[in-house]
Motif scaffolding. Sequence first.
Motif, PDB file in Angstrom:
ATOM      1  N   THR A  17     -54.962  -8.767  41.014  1.00 51.22           N
ATOM      2  CA  THR A  17     -55.010  -8.139  42.337  1.00 51.22           C
ATOM      3  C   THR A  17     -53.607  -7.949  42.890  1.00 51.22           C
ATOM      4  N   ASP A  18     -53.321  -6.775  43.409  1.00 54.11           N
ATOM      5  CA  ASP A  18     -52.035  -6.505  44.033  1.00 54.11           C
ATOM      6  C   ASP A  18     -51.955  -7.237  45.370  1.00 54.11           C
ATOM      7  N   ARG A  19     -50.819  -7.873  45.624  1.00 51.68           N
ATOM      8  CA  ARG A  19     -50.670  -8.676  46.841  1.00 51.68           C
ATOM      9  C   ARG A  19     -50.721  -7.824  48.103  1.00 51.68           C
ATOM     10  N   GLN A  20     -50.213  -6.606  48.046  1.00 51.75           N
ATOM     11  CA  GLN A  20     -50.129  -5.752  49.228  1.00 51.75           C
ATOM     12  C   GLN A  20     -51.384  -4.898  49.395  1.00 51.75           C
ATOM     13  N   THR A  21     -51.739  -4.173  48.347  1.00 51.48           N
ATOM     14  CA  THR A  21     -52.846  -3.214  48.461  1.00 51.48           C
ATOM     15  C   THR A  21     -54.209  -3.831  48.151  1.00 51.48           C
ATOM     16  N   LYS A  22     -54.207  -5.021  47.526  1.00 47.72           N
ATOM     17  CA  LYS A  22     -55.438  -5.690  47.098  1.00 47.72           C
ATOM     18  C   LYS A  22     -56.173  -4.897  46.014  1.00 47.72           C
ATOM     19  N   GLY A  23     -55.453  -3.956  45.386  1.00 48.32           N
ATOM     20  CA  GLY A  23     -56.050  -3.182  44.305  1.00 48.32           C
ATOM     21  C   GLY A  23     -55.786  -3.825  42.950  1.00 48.32           C
ATOM     22  N   THR A  25     -54.152  -4.468  39.352  1.00 49.15           N
ATOM     23  CA  THR A  25     -52.801  -4.327  38.816  1.00 49.15           C
ATOM     24  C   THR A  25     -52.533  -5.378  37.755  1.00 49.15           C
ATOM     25  N   GLU A 228     -51.235 -14.578  44.107  1.00 48.53           N
ATOM     26  CA  GLU A 228     -51.578 -13.705  42.995  1.00 48.53           C
ATOM     27  C   GLU A 228     -50.748 -14.049  41.750  1.00 48.53           C
TER      28      GLU A 228
END
Length: 260
Positions: A17-23, A25, A228
């Motif tokens: 999970t991306d730390r900023q976008t939560k998408g 990665t 993350e």
Amino acid sequence: MLIVAYPILSSIIRSLTDRQTKGFTFDNYTYFFTRPLEIRNILFTLGVVVVTVVLAMVFAYLLALYLRFSKSKISRLIGGLYLIPRFIPGLVAIYAMMIIIRDSGVINRISQLFGYNFKPGLMYNEKGLIIMNLWFNIPFAALIITSGLSAIPDSIIEGARDVGAGRWRTFIHMILPLSIKDVFVSATFVFMANVGSFTTPFLIMGASSPKMLGIALFEQFNIYMDYEKTSALSVIMFLICSVSAAVYIYTNLKEKEWEK
């Protein structure tokens, strides 16, 4: 499922999970395999662990052989003493060792009595860390191996000698094949225990770099609060340990093969 499977699955999901976008990665994993410092941490950990495992197995096996086949008073005395490290709290043992091996410790003070100023140089480097690891792990490995050697009937060894086999042939063809499984089992436990160790490297190594993965994990979680990347590093450590876990499972499934 709650205390093992769920935390592992949760860590895997968060590590992707991306730390900023939560998408989704792979950047959290890329971070540990592209940054030179993180690569050094991984290689340093593997180096320390492999050396610890190899040396621990050699000394533990020799100790186990001595305890199993020697009937002397010294062997009985060692048999009562070698388990003491298993009952001493880790922090107590580490601080006691630090008092002895640091450059201004007991060894240095004894050398000064003879006109020298010997500094062991075993703090804040891998040498002191490996020595401390061996202090903890040799008794543990010897306990497992001794148990395996004790299960070998004396009649097998006596029978081999009766047909003319010397000590070396008896060891190679009888004792080693019947005890090698226990060596692999103890090696897997020592390997897994040291991959994620924290207390010993934290006290012996301090803030020096490179770091053991246990300390790197602590820093990601408590200092940088990057959960993350913490999860990604946890998964990496889990995968490293899974190699030794596979060896453990294989040796247990192939128990009859070792005997053959």
